[in-house]
Structure formats: structure tokens, C-alpha cells
Design a protein around this motif. Structure first.
Motif, mmCIF file in Angstrom:
data_model
loop_
_atom_site.group_PDB
_atom_site.id
_atom_site.type_symbol
_atom_site.label_atom_id
_atom_site.label_comp_id
_atom_site.label_asym_id
_atom_site.label_seq_id
_atom_site.Cartn_x
_atom_site.Cartn_y
_atom_site.Cartn_z
ATOM 1 N N SER A 14 0.829 -1.204 0.000
ATOM 2 C CA SER A 14 0.000 0.000 0.000
ATOM 3 C C SER A 14 0.854 1.242 0.000
ATOM 4 O O SER A 14 0.548 2.228 -0.651
ATOM 5 C CB SER A 14 -0.934 0.008 1.210
ATOM 6 O OG SER A 14 -0.189 0.098 2.405
ATOM 7 N N LYS A 15 1.977 1.227 0.672
ATOM 8 C CA LYS A 15 2.885 2.375 0.656
ATOM 9 C C LYS A 15 3.544 2.519 -0.705
ATOM 10 O O LYS A 15 3.856 3.615 -1.139
ATOM 11 C CB LYS A 15 3.949 2.217 1.747
ATOM 12 C CG LYS A 15 3.419 2.528 3.127
ATOM 13 C CD LYS A 15 4.551 2.670 4.111
ATOM 14 C CE LYS A 15 4.028 3.163 5.451
ATOM 15 N NZ LYS A 15 5.120 3.386 6.414
ATOM 16 N N GLY A 16 3.778 1.403 -1.380
ATOM 17 C CA GLY A 16 4.404 1.469 -2.693
ATOM 18 C C GLY A 16 3.525 2.095 -3.728
ATOM 19 O O GLY A 16 3.981 2.505 -4.783
ATOM 20 N N CYS A 17 2.222 2.186 -3.437
ATOM 21 C CA CYS A 17 1.277 2.748 -4.400
ATOM 22 C C CYS A 17 1.093 4.245 -4.230
ATOM 23 O O CYS A 17 0.347 4.873 -4.951
ATOM 24 C CB CYS A 17 -0.087 2.062 -4.240
ATOM 25 S SG CYS A 17 -0.090 0.335 -4.767
ATOM 26 N N SER A 18 1.711 4.824 -3.231
ATOM 27 C CA SER A 18 1.566 6.255 -3.017
ATOM 28 C C SER A 18 2.928 6.893 -2.922
ATOM 29 O O SER A 18 3.949 6.219 -2.926
ATOM 30 C CB SER A 18 0.767 6.521 -1.735
ATOM 31 O OG SER A 18 1.465 6.019 -0.617
ATOM 32 N N GLN A 19 2.940 8.216 -2.875
ATOM 33 C CA GLN A 19 4.199 8.938 -2.831
ATOM 34 C C GLN A 19 4.327 9.689 -1.515
ATOM 35 O O GLN A 19 3.353 9.928 -0.829
ATOM 36 C CB GLN A 19 4.268 9.938 -3.992
ATOM 37 C CG GLN A 19 4.221 9.295 -5.359
ATOM 38 C CD GLN A 19 2.835 8.822 -5.718
ATOM 39 O OE1 GLN A 19 1.880 9.559 -5.617
ATOM 40 N NE2 GLN A 19 2.734 7.576 -6.110
ATOM 41 N N GLU A 20 5.549 10.044 -1.198
ATOM 42 C CA GLU A 20 5.755 10.898 -0.036
ATOM 43 C C GLU A 20 5.199 12.286 -0.326
ATOM 44 O O GLU A 20 4.965 12.664 -1.475
ATOM 45 C CB GLU A 20 7.255 10.987 0.279
ATOM 46 C CG GLU A 20 7.885 9.642 0.642
ATOM 47 C CD GLU A 20 7.324 9.060 1.910
ATOM 48 O OE1 GLU A 20 6.954 9.847 2.802
ATOM 49 O OE2 GLU A 20 7.231 7.827 2.013
ATOM 50 N N GLN A 21 5.002 13.070 0.712
ATOM 51 C CA GLN A 21 4.471 14.423 0.532
ATOM 52 C C GLN A 21 5.504 15.372 -0.050
ATOM 53 O O GLN A 21 5.159 16.448 -0.513
ATOM 54 C CB GLN A 21 3.974 14.961 1.874
ATOM 55 C CG GLN A 21 2.749 14.226 2.398
ATOM 56 C CD GLN A 21 2.141 14.896 3.602
ATOM 57 O OE1 GLN A 21 2.293 16.103 3.790
ATOM 58 N NE2 GLN A 21 1.470 14.136 4.433
ATOM 59 N N ASP A 22 6.779 15.012 -0.020
ATOM 60 C CA ASP A 22 7.833 15.872 -0.532
ATOM 61 C C ASP A 22 7.692 16.026 -2.044
ATOM 62 O O ASP A 22 7.721 15.043 -2.787
ATOM 63 C CB ASP A 22 9.198 15.268 -0.188
ATOM 64 C CG ASP A 22 10.348 16.149 -0.650
ATOM 65 O OD1 ASP A 22 10.098 17.324 -0.979
ATOM 66 O OD2 ASP A 22 11.490 15.660 -0.677
ATOM 67 N N LEU A 23 7.540 17.253 -2.511
ATOM 68 C CA LEU A 23 7.343 17.514 -3.938
ATOM 69 C C LEU A 23 8.596 18.074 -4.603
ATOM 70 O O LEU A 23 8.529 18.561 -5.728
ATOM 71 C CB LEU A 23 6.186 18.510 -4.127
ATOM 72 C CG LEU A 23 4.811 18.076 -3.600
ATOM 73 C CD1 LEU A 23 3.823 19.231 -3.709
ATOM 74 C CD2 LEU A 23 4.293 16.876 -4.355
ATOM 75 N N SER A 24 9.730 17.993 -3.934
ATOM 76 C CA SER A 24 10.950 18.649 -4.435
ATOM 77 C C SER A 24 11.428 18.075 -5.761
ATOM 78 O O SER A 24 12.033 18.776 -6.567
ATOM 79 C CB SER A 24 12.069 18.565 -3.391
ATOM 80 O OG SER A 24 12.358 17.214 -3.076
ATOM 81 N N ASP A 25 11.171 16.786 -6.010
ATOM 82 C CA ASP A 25 11.611 16.151 -7.258
ATOM 83 C C ASP A 25 10.441 15.869 -8.194
ATOM 84 O O ASP A 25 10.544 15.022 -9.078
ATOM 85 C CB ASP A 25 12.355 14.845 -6.960
ATOM 86 C CG ASP A 25 13.684 15.090 -6.256
ATOM 87 O OD1 ASP A 25 14.333 16.113 -6.561
ATOM 88 O OD2 ASP A 25 14.063 14.271 -5.401
ATOM 89 N N VAL A 26 9.344 16.573 -7.975
ATOM 90 C CA VAL A 26 8.124 16.292 -8.727
ATOM 91 C C VAL A 26 7.684 17.539 -9.495
ATOM 92 O O VAL A 26 7.776 18.659 -8.987
ATOM 93 C CB VAL A 26 6.990 15.856 -7.774
ATOM 94 C CG1 VAL A 26 5.685 15.657 -8.540
ATOM 95 C CG2 VAL A 26 7.366 14.592 -7.028
#
Length: 249
Positions: A14-26
Motif C-alpha cells: 500500500s505504501k508502494g502505491c503512493s508517494q511521499e508528501q515531498d514535492l521537491s523532485d516532482v
């Protein structure tokens, strides 16, 4: 032990299906278009920009920490593994009922893009995120400062305050009266610039009242900038000459 491992595996997947909240590389790009509407929202490295007109420059939107945290929170719920398969539940865009929208997410060197959807009716899995960033964009759009009806006081350096001339601005339409014929047309504005499309008018002839009207119809196409001074609007031509002064009724 087996059940404990199963629980761990579910949590891991389930964690692999979402991203961290950090948007620095997005980098996130949302776009919506049809013949009468344009919007591009771009989010990258703590910068949120909006373009609401074709060929216009991006407008930087200042967000609070709470708003950035909410974007990160909603982004962390997006499943990139299924993102490329997302498609809207409706097809109003097929007959121009809604602008065609899509969203792309670029993470380092990989790009994920939806299959498209109707603007304001995104796929359920990204609805919270899309609705939120569009609300931020809507809130950031400057309200049209020229809306309203004005009594014309000065036209090409002439005092016409004793006349009953007026000019009115709706969302994208200008109309008015300059002594004889009612007229209307379209206009566009952005920040301090304004331009008028061709003005259409009735065809009456009024003795001793045509000079100012004819001058206005001719010079209106040369209007390029405006200023607001409290309730007064000032229209200027390309050489910064005052064309018209009018005060809101």
C-alpha cells in the motif's frame, strides 16, 4: 507468524502505491482547453503558477504553508502505478460541453499522464487533488476591476460631463452610448492592458450629436491600457494619450 508477514506485505504494497508528501523532485502539470477556455496549472519545487489565457504569462500564486501541506497530503494519495490508466467518467468534452483536461506528473526522468477527462469532472482517484489545485487557481484569479457602468466625463480632451454618455463592462462585453446610437462589442483585459474588438452600433443619424460618437468609434480600436482611480476608469491609447475618462455610476 504467517499472518504477521501478510499484514507487513499489505502495508508495504500500500505504501508502494503512493508517494511521499515531498514535492521537491516532482513536476505536476494540469491543463484544460477548449475554444473558449484555457488553463494551465504547474507545480514544481514549491512554485505554483497559473495561466488562464492563451499566450499569457504564468501568474505566480503565493500559497501558505498550510496550502502546500494540503497539496503534499493529497499528492501522497495518488497511485502512480495506475495513473496512466485514469480516464474521466464523462465525455462532455467530445461535443465541447466541457474543456478537455489532463494531468501529468513527472518524477525525475519518468512521466505519468492521464488518458483525459472533462474539466471539473476528474477521475475519482485524483478528484480531491484536482479539485483542490483548481480551487487555488480560481481563488488566485484577479477579479475584473473594470466591471460596472460608468458615466463618461471626458472624451479626447473634451468635457462631456453634461452629456448622458456612458460605457458599461460585463464579463467580456462592452456597451454604451455616445450621443446617438447604442453600441456593443467585446474587450479583453490583463493587468493594466485592455483592448476593444470592433464595436457594433445601430444606424440612426442624430444632427449635432455624431461628431463625438464617430470619434469614439474610431479611437476605441487604439485603446491599449487603463488605470483605475477609485471609481474612475481612464483609458489610454498606444502613445499614452488619455482617450476617455468615466466614473462608475
Amino acid at each position: 507468524m504467517k499472518s504477521l508477514f501478510s499484514i507487513f506485505l499489505v502495508i508495504f504494497l500500500s505504501k508502494g502505491c503512493s508517494q511521499e508528501q515531498d514535492l521537491s523532485d516532482v513536476k505536476i502539470i494540469y491543463g484544460a482547453n477548449n475554444r473558449g477556455f484555457h488553463r494551465t496549472i504547474q507545480i514544481e519545487k514549491d512554485v505554483f503558477t497559473v495561466v488562464n489565457k492563451r499566450d499569457a504569462k504564468p501568474v505566480l500564486v503565493e500559497l501558505t504553508d498550510a496550502q502546500w501541506n494540503e497539496i503534499g497530503k493529497l499528492y501522497s494519495k495518488i497511485d502512480l502505478n495506475t495513473f496512466n490508466d485514469l480516464e474521466g467518467p464523462t465525455m462532455e468534452r467530445a461535443y465541447d460541453g466541457k474543456p478537455h483536461a489532463d494531468m501529468s506528473i513527472i518524477v525525475k526522468d519518468k512521466t505519468y499522464t492521464t488518458k483525459g477527462f472533462d474539466h471539473t469532472i476528474p477521475p475519482a482517484k485524483i478528484k480531491e487533488f484536482v479539485d483542490y489545485i483548481n480551487k487555488l487557481a480560481d481563488d488566485a484569479v484577479a477579479k475584473n476591476p473594470v466591471l460596472g457602468s460608468y458615466s463618461v466625463e471626458e472624451l479626447l480632451s473634451k468635457d462631456v460631463s453634461k452629456k448622458e454618455y456612458f460605457i458599461s463592462f460585463d464579463a467580456d462585453k462592452v456597451s454604451g452610448f455616445m450621443g446617438c446610437n447604442m453600441y456593443s462589442g467585446t474587450y479583453e483585459f490583463q493587468e493594466e492592458t485592455i483592448s476593444f474588438g470592433p464595436l457594433m452600433a445601430t444606424k440612426k443619424y442624430c444632427e449635432n450629436e455624431m461628431e463625438n460618437e464617430t470619434s469614439w468609434f474610431k479611437v476605441s480600436s487604439e485603446v491599449s491600457t487603463f488605470k483605475m482611480e477609485d471609481k474612475t476608469i481612464l483609458l489610454y491609447d498606444n502613445e499614452n494619450n488619455l482617450v476617455l475618462k468615466a466614473t462608475k455610476k
